[in-house]
Design an enzyme around this catalytic site. Structure first.
Site, mmCIF file in Angstrom:
data_model
loop_
_atom_site.group_PDB
_atom_site.id
_atom_site.type_symbol
_atom_site.label_atom_id
_atom_site.label_comp_id
_atom_site.label_asym_id
_atom_site.label_seq_id
_atom_site.Cartn_x
_atom_site.Cartn_y
_atom_site.Cartn_z
ATOM 1 N N CYS A 9 -23.666 14.158 -24.527
ATOM 2 C CA CYS A 9 -22.579 13.960 -23.562
ATOM 3 C C CYS A 9 -21.617 15.118 -23.406
ATOM 4 C CB CYS A 9 -21.724 12.803 -24.017
ATOM 5 S SG CYS A 9 -22.118 11.265 -23.269
ATOM 6 N N HIS A 19 -17.718 11.033 -14.169
ATOM 7 C CA HIS A 19 -16.351 10.749 -14.609
ATOM 8 C C HIS A 19 -15.394 10.681 -13.432
ATOM 9 C CE1 HIS A 19 -18.439 12.363 -18.149
ATOM 10 N NE2 HIS A 19 -17.775 11.404 -18.761
HETATM 11 N N1 GLN Z 1 -27.514 5.281 -22.092
HETATM 12 C C1 GLN Z 1 -26.087 5.286 -22.128
HETATM 13 C C2 GLN Z 1 -25.527 4.902 -20.765
HETATM 14 O O1 GLN Z 1 -26.119 5.229 -19.793
HETATM 15 C C3 GLN Z 1 -25.546 6.633 -22.523
HETATM 16 C C4 GLN Z 1 -24.052 6.635 -22.556
HETATM 17 C C5 GLN Z 1 -23.440 7.862 -23.202
HETATM 18 O O2 GLN Z 1 -24.019 8.908 -23.233
HETATM 19 N N2 GLN Z 1 -22.243 7.742 -23.707
HETATM 20 O O3 GLN Z 1 -24.494 4.276 -20.653
HETATM 21 ZN ZN ZN Z 2 -23.317 10.680 -21.747
#
Ligand code: GLN
Ligand code: ZN
Length: 776
Positions: free
Chosen positions: A658, A709
């Site tokens: 992330c 986001h």
């Molecule tokens: N598979 C998760 C989602 O799509 C991944 C979320 C994340 O990376 N925080 O919500």
């Molecule tokens: Zn993510």
């Protein structure tokens, strides 16, 4: 030294409210449902009940034991506002005296229609996020002390002499980023001599108010950064030399949570500071020689873990405290960090097994532990009863069923190196191509689809028993049907089931694995009004039954295109839970990894051809000191490979991370040996593809092309431009097209439009790379 430091204290206390009152008040204010007075009343009520509660738990209300550690949003933002450090784009917010009002404060934190907010990033090795101040060579500073003074006065009126807390000048500047457009050689620390006079003026104002001790948080001193060591040492000397000079000041207390001060202790102690806090949980216990540098001052021993939830081993802690006794160095007891990282009170978790509850210590219990240990320091022997009682609970815990499960232990003990490696990547790639027949630049998403109000309400009703298991399952199946159809309509190549059944990507697994429990009220602030409820990992971990298989198989039964199975990786499960500390983290990680490996194998058996194992928190647990990083990366990468290595060559393993600063962890990402890695990249305009190209990253990669986001819908042209940039650095055969992260926080309207554009852009670029001339 005139006024002694209190014998027991804490570095900070939660502020979101025991029932998340501050969250509710903030969100009501932001949405216009409540006025400013209502928010300020609630904030005052939380502060006053905190002071009253801390007094009841054993802190002295009159001797500066109680920290004034409240914040409406974030402690780093608070200090930025006290210093008037406002980036250029917000220059209109302060009034003529440089003071920011409440709305201006929230504008910095949350942005407005035309301006992005301050950036947010993780606070040391925690899951708390702070706002990153932006400081340039010309950023103006102007002292706005009102909020600090008001809290002191308000506490005094209520009968408490509190200890104001601020981010110290060195850490404040180390955590700041250089304003865009400043000379590349500039670092915010260059402005140290400009902020020190403001801190000094503030100290004078506080002394006038009768404040006796002020706390400066300097966790920046426990981390390695790019900054040369001499530069940090010089900054400490200059800062605390200057602040200690004036006679008209409160005594200075410097707190250094989250790690080891190491050789920097001597420099700090050589200044006129009056008390120094050391984190003795994460950091090393100082030797007699190290303690010697604090002669004439107070050593504040951060011995009660502020960052985890287990009852303290009081016998061990009192033993450590005994080693810290030294001539001419006063000794006080504290928590290792602020208690903002733990929930309020384990006592209210009535739904937990009472035995498990007895092992827990949340913020309130920790205050009591600090008080007990302080009594031990003052009068060895008087708390032997309490120490023995804690020892009995710990011994009982060790012997408790589920804590050490022989079958789980045997399984990790039998692991051999081959359990951690998959076959050759070239062979895997060929087998996957044959099995999946995907086009170049395949399109997919990260897993979750928007969590609608209906899904959340169905989950809540199911939890209350208002929906039967069958009704709940039917509701989720309807949702999966919708999500699969939508992805087919949009033209995605690899589908997902949408994760509608998950409240949280860690808690969902915790609820289905042995060795975990979840709390009802255990919320901790993540940022602003956002809270998370970390699970409790207390015992040996194993998987009683398949977890995700029914949902994934159901989705796969609806379509011919491959549906990706979705798992949360072992490191992320540890990072976002409160983890047992009675065995090395690496061992716990392997247990979680084996449970996930079972799930991977069951998914495969059910016909799943692509399985994604998310590790968004891989970087979060990275140790703050460079010397410790290699060992961490080694065990965390091993845990991931243990979870995934038994997959057949034709099964494609994906992972998702992330964040976009990979510098320090690129080699580790390579070590995960996933067939495809998706990353955040849209906000940084694909800068990461450059790094990937340089590093020669050889496997599949999906740099995010849609910033989830933000509610903004990226156009086809915009996404296409990002993809064209990617194709110039990374061979097209390796590239995937996907958003930055999961879609669960987004609304359906903007999501659908964005995803349609994403597929459109992928098709356009695909046509260009497949054309005989290729992409110029
Ligand atoms: N598979 C998760 C989602 O799509 C991944 C979320 C994340 O990376 N925080 O919500
Ligand atoms: Zn993510």
């Amino acid at each position: 030294m005139s006024i002694p430091f209190p014998h027991s204290t804490i570095i900070g206390y939660p502020r979101i409210g025991p029932r998340r009152e501050l969250k509710k008040a903030l969100e009501a204010y932001w949405s216009g449902q409540a006025d400013r007075a209502a928010l300020e009343d609630e904030a005052r009520r939380i502060r006053e009940s905190t002071y009253a509660r801390l007094t009841e738990l054993g802190l002295n209300p009159h001797d500066s034991s109680i920290p004034a550690s409240f914040s409406l949003y974030d402690q780093v933002l608070d200090t930025a506002v006290v210093l008037g450090a406002v980036p250029e784009r917000f220059a209109d917010l302060p009034d003529d005296d440089g003071v920011l009002d409440l709305d201006a404060y929230f504008t910095l934190a949350r942005g407005d229609a035309t301006r992005p907010p301050l950036e947010m990033t993780k606070w040391f090795d925690t899951n708390y996020h702070y706002l990153v101040p932006e400081i340039g060579a010309a950023t103006p500073f102007a002292l706005s002390p009102d909020s600090v003074l008001r809290e002191v006065d308000e506490a005094a009126e209520a009968g408490y002499r509190v200890r104001p807390t601020l981010i110290g000048p060195v850490t404040f500047l180390l955590l700041s980023k250089a304003d865009d457009g400043t000379d590349p050689a500039f670092v915010p620390l260059d402005r140290l001599h400009d902020v020190l006079p403001l801190y000094r003026d503030l100290l004078r104002l506080l002394a006038d108010r009768g404040v006796r001790w002020v706390q400066f948080d300097e966790p920046g001193l426990v981390a390695d950064t790019e900054m040369p060591e001499e530069r940090i040492e010089a900054a400490v000397r200059e800062a605390y030399g200057h602040l200690a000079e004036g006679a008209d000041r409160p005594a200075l207390f410097v707190a250094t949570p989250y790690g080891t001060l190491g050789t920097r202790l001597a420099g700090l102690a050589a200044t006129g500071v009056d008390a120094v806090h050391l984190d003795l949980v994460k950091g090393a216990v100082p030797t007699a020689a190290e303690i010697g540098v604090l002669r004439g001052k107070t050593l504040v021993a951060g011995i009660v873990d502020g960052h985890n939830v287990w009852k303290a081993d009081l016998a061990a802690a009192s033993g450590v405290l005994d080693t810290l006794r030294a001539d001419d160095v006063a000794l006080s007891v504290a928590t290792s960090t602020s208690l903002q990282h733990v929930p309020y009170d384990a006592g209210i978790e009535q739904a937990l097994d009472p035995l498990l509850r007895s092992w827990l210590s949340f913020a309130d219990q920790k205050v009591q532990e600090v008080a007990v240990l302080a009594r031990h320091v003052a009068h060895p022997g008087v708390v032997d009863g309490e120490i023995a009682a804690a020892a009995r609970i710990l011994a009982g815990r060790r012997a408790s069923p589920g804590v050490e499960v022989p079958a789980v232990r045997a399984r990790t003990a039998d692991l051999t190196p081959s359990d951690f490696v998959r076959g050759d990547y070239g062979e895997r790639r060929a087998a996957q191509q044959a099995a999946l027949e995907l086009p170049v630049l395949p399109t997919t998403t990260i897993g979750s689809f928007p969590q609608t109000a209906e899904i959340r309400s169905a989950r809540a009703r199911a939890a209350r028993g208002a929906l039967t298991a069958e009704q709940y399952e039917a509701a989720l199946q309807d949702e999966i049907r919708r999500v699969v159809r939508l992805q087919e309509d949009l033209g995605f190549d690899v589908l997902v089931h949408g994760e509608a059944e998950r409240n949280d990507m860690v808690q969902y697994f915790a609820e289905h694995l042995n060795g975990f429990d979840v709390t009802r009220h255990g919320w901790v602030q993540s940022y602003g009004s956002r809270c998370t409820r970390p699970s409790l990992l207390w015992g040996d971990v194993s998987r009683p039954a398949p977890i995700t298989v029914p949902w994934t198989s159901f989705a796969q039964s609806l379509t011919d295109r491959p549906v990706k199975g979705m798992l949360t990786g072992p490191v992320t499960i540890l990072a976002w839970s409160f983890v047992r500390t009675d065995q090395p983290l690496a061992d716990t990680a392997n247990q979680v990894a084996l449970a996930l490996r079972d799930e991977v194998e069951d998914l495969e058996r059910a016909g799943t051809r692509i399985i994604q194992v998310d590790e968004p928190a891989l970087r979060e647990l990275l140790p703050l000191r460079r010397a410790d990083q290699a060992a961490y990366l080694a065990w965390s990468v091993r845990a991931f490979t243990l979870a995934t290595a038994s997959a057949a060559p034709a099964t494609q393993i994906h992972t998702h991370l992330c964040y976009s600063e990979f510098g320090s962890v690129l080699a580790a990402i390579d070590g995960l040996d996933a067939d495809v890695t998706s990353l955040e990249a849209a906000r940084s305009r694909m800068e990461v593809v450059h790094d990937l190209g340089e590093h020669g990253f050889g496997r599949g990669v999906g740099p995010g092309v849609y910033d989830i986001h933000s509610p903004r819908v990226p156009s086809v042209e915009e996404i296409q431009a990002l993809l064209e940039r990617a194709v110039r650095h990374v061979p097209a055969e390796q590239l995937w097209v996907n958003p930055d992260c999961g879609l669960k926080t987004r609304g359906y309207r903007e999501t659908e439009e964005s995803l349609r554009n994403l597929v459109g852009a992928a098709r356009a670029v695909r046509a260009a790379v497949e054309a005989p001339a290729g992409l110029g």
